[in-house]
Design a protein around this motif. Structure first.
Motif, mmCIF file in Angstrom:
data_model
loop_
_atom_site.group_PDB
_atom_site.id
_atom_site.type_symbol
_atom_site.label_atom_id
_atom_site.label_comp_id
_atom_site.label_asym_id
_atom_site.label_seq_id
_atom_site.Cartn_x
_atom_site.Cartn_y
_atom_site.Cartn_z
ATOM 1 N N GLN A 95 0.817 -1.209 0.000
ATOM 2 C CA GLN A 95 0.000 0.000 0.000
ATOM 3 C C GLN A 95 0.853 1.261 0.000
ATOM 4 O OE1 GLN A 95 -3.265 0.116 2.819
ATOM 5 N NE2 GLN A 95 -3.443 -2.096 2.809
ATOM 6 N N THR A 205 -12.615 -0.384 8.706
ATOM 7 C CA THR A 205 -12.713 -0.853 7.317
ATOM 8 C C THR A 205 -11.877 0.009 6.390
ATOM 9 O OG1 THR A 205 -14.693 0.495 6.931
ATOM 10 C CG2 THR A 205 -15.026 -1.796 7.626
ATOM 11 N N ASN A 206 -11.588 1.239 6.788
ATOM 12 C CA ASN A 206 -10.794 2.126 5.932
ATOM 13 C C ASN A 206 -10.165 3.230 6.762
ATOM 14 O OD1 ASN A 206 -9.643 3.076 3.592
ATOM 15 N ND2 ASN A 206 -11.428 4.249 2.948
ATOM 16 N N LYS A 208 -7.988 6.892 5.636
ATOM 17 C CA LYS A 208 -7.454 7.651 4.522
ATOM 18 C C LYS A 208 -7.081 9.059 4.966
ATOM 19 C CE LYS A 208 -12.176 8.711 2.996
ATOM 20 N NZ LYS A 208 -13.160 8.599 1.906
ATOM 21 N N GLU A 223 -13.136 4.871 9.113
ATOM 22 C CA GLU A 223 -14.466 4.311 8.898
ATOM 23 C C GLU A 223 -14.517 2.933 9.541
ATOM 24 O OE1 GLU A 223 -15.654 4.280 4.836
ATOM 25 O OE2 GLU A 223 -15.024 6.353 4.471
ATOM 26 N N ASN A 225 -16.489 -0.817 10.578
ATOM 27 C CA ASN A 225 -17.450 -1.777 10.033
ATOM 28 C C ASN A 225 -18.785 -1.650 10.777
ATOM 29 O OD1 ASN A 225 -17.128 -3.138 12.497
ATOM 30 N ND2 ASN A 225 -15.618 -4.584 11.653
ATOM 31 N N LYS A 266 -17.955 6.955 11.770
ATOM 32 C CA LYS A 266 -16.784 7.641 11.228
ATOM 33 C C LYS A 266 -16.131 8.493 12.308
ATOM 34 C CE LYS A 266 -18.432 7.830 6.443
ATOM 35 N NZ LYS A 266 -18.729 8.713 5.280
ATOM 36 N N THR A 283 -1.742 4.149 6.196
ATOM 37 C CA THR A 283 -1.300 2.881 5.612
ATOM 38 C C THR A 283 -1.282 1.765 6.648
ATOM 39 O OG1 THR A 283 0.058 4.011 3.957
ATOM 40 C CG2 THR A 283 0.602 1.716 4.426
ATOM 41 N N ARG A 286 -4.836 0.769 7.830
ATOM 42 C CA ARG A 286 -5.564 -0.038 6.845
ATOM 43 C C ARG A 286 -5.073 -1.478 6.858
ATOM 44 N NH1 ARG A 286 -4.920 4.348 3.338
ATOM 45 N NH2 ARG A 286 -3.212 3.276 2.289
#
Length: 475
Positions: A95, A205-206, A208, A223, A225, A266, A283, A286
């Motif tokens: 990533q 789940t994310n 960024k 974010e 789940n 979030k 990174t 994630r």
């Protein structure tokens, strides 16, 4: 179509395909260093087509990591922890955009990592070694928590020192609220007493990088789940007007006050990040948290200049060796030596094309494997030509002598290559990095040399005989 024409067109097609495969590698060699760095930064598709160079040729960072088994959860076996850590580290590196990494398990609790082209080993260790344990905890503002902070200040003890061994600080442990612990803030170095962990990064789940906040600084947007979002909404519902500390690897990144329930699952981490720090954090979040901390027990950095020197010296030695062999074959075997040299050239081209097509990595020991492959190919040609010479000396015609020569030495050549190939397979199976690089080039080269030394050279003779371009052979 005659048998000769079929073989001829097949050989031409293989040669053309090999040259086409090598075109991106040739273009890459012609590019400047700046153009190469830009292509790697942009993840240019050409990177997936060029011949991959190992750490010893390209330069970069070599790390040997050890899983700290003393900090493993009691339910996790060391083998499972190493497998999980290997996968997480691979995800982080992929990533982050490192080109052509090599990540592999070694022994019971070690992971070996090679990062070609990475010139800053500290950045590599920051990316790989960060445990990335993300926790959400409520800030404890009680009188009891205040007493803990006062004791830490009076005794000049940091939160990290206390957490390492609470038993040696009984007075602080006695004052600590049940289930709580103390942490340090990333920004101003202030201390927090935090309640038990309510949510971890396992529910993410994310993650960024975004730009926001009061001054448009980089932030990390999270974010969760479905289950994590439900838990987070419940946390924010029950703890309004309390501080929610976002803790990463034991450091409080931020502790915003909860003003209202957050139902969308979030959150953001604001920590005064630079754009690069925010990207690194996103990174590792994630990719997930490591099952236990890892320690760097060996570190080697190969500078680009050393890589260039290795390439130049290896290339020059290969060129000189090939040229000397070519001259010897022509001088000793005359026109038949020219045919043998054509087979050697085809062998080298097809070998490099195969390496590039299957994305095998060429290492310095691999260059030695190529040299040995060419030596084996020369040996096969010498056996054939010496046998043809014996057949000519017995009074046979050129065509009959060539056919007899190839027929009588085929199994000798086959057995010699097969036994060497078996050894190469065992080297690949049980060897480590450099040994495997040698075994790969040797194995591929042996298979190709069987084709070029026997099929291609005999095809040339058959074509010349058919077209009446060769009537006599002098060897």
């Amino acid at each position: 179509m005659s048998k000769i024409n079929w073989k001829l067109w097949t050989t031409i097609a293989l040669l053309a395909f090999s040259v086409w495969i090598l075109c991106p590698s040739i273009n890459w060699i012609m590019m400047s260093n700046d153009q190469k760095e830009q292509a790697e930064k942009e993840r240019n598709p050409i990177l997936g087509k060029v011949l991959k160079l190992g750490l010893d040729l390209k330069g970069g960072t070599h790390l040997l990591l050890e899983i700290d088994s003393s900090q493993l959860d009691g339910n996790i076996k060391i083998k499972d922890a190493v497998d999980r850590a290997t996968e997480i580290i691979r995800n982080r590196i992929d990533q982050f955009g490192v080109a052509e990494p090599m990540i592999a398990k070694q022994g019971d609790k070690w992971i070996v990592i090679q990062l070609p082209g990475i010139k800053d080993p500290q950045a590599a260790k920051a990316l790989i070694g960060k445990t990335a344990l993300l926790e959400f905890r409520i800030v404890d503002k009680s009188e009891q928590a205040g007493k803990v902070l006062d004791l830490l200040s009076d005794k000049k003890i940091t939160p990290t020192q206390y957490r390492e061994d609470p038993s040696i600080y009984p007075e602080i442990t006695a004052a600590m609220p049940e289930g709580a612990s103390v942490f340090e803030s990333k920004g101003d170095g202030s201390y927090y007493v935090l309640d038990k962990t309510l949510l971890t990064g396992a529910a993410l789940t994310n993650a960024k990088v975004e730009f926001g906040g009061q001054f448009g600084q980089p932030i990390v947007s999270l974010e969760f789940n479905k289950d994590g979002g439900r838990i987070f909404a419940d946390i924010t519902e029950r703890n309004r007007e309390k501080g929610l500390a976002i803790v990463l690897d034991g450091i409080v990144q931020s502790a915003p006050v909860i003003r209202a329930r957050i139902p969308d699952g979030k959150a953001v981490i604001e920590g005064g990040f630079s754009a690069e720090d925010a990207r690194l954090l996103a990174t590792v979040l994630r990719a997930g948290a490591l099952p236990a901390p890892v320690k760097v027990i060996e570190e080697r950095t190969v500078g680009p200049s050393l890589g260039d020197d290795s390439i130049k010296s290896g290339f020059m030695s290969a060129v000189v060796g090939v040229v000397v062999v070519f001259i010897f074959m022509i001088g000793y075997y005359r026109f038949s030596g020219v045919i043998a040299d054509i087979a050697l050239a085809l062998n080298l081209i097809m070998l490099m094309a195969t390496m590039a097509y299957f994305q095998f990595t060429l290492t310095l020991p691999g260059v030695a494997g190529i040299a040995l492959t060419l030596a084996m190919a020369v040996d096969a040609n010498v056996l054939i030509l010496e046998r043809i010479r014996e057949e000519l000396a017995s009074g046979k015609t050129a065509r009959v002598a060539v056919d007899a020569g190839y027929q009588k030495v085929f199994w000798t050549i086959f057995d010699a290559n097969l036994t060497t190939l078996i050894a190469a397979v065992f080297l690949f199976q049980f060897g480590t990095g450099p040994i495997k690089g040698f075994a790969v080039t040797l194995s591929i080269g042996l298979i190709i040399s069987m084709f070029t030394a026997i099929t291609v050279t005999k095809l040339i003779y058959e074509f010349l005989f058919k077209e009446n371009l060769l009537l006599r052979i002098k060897i």
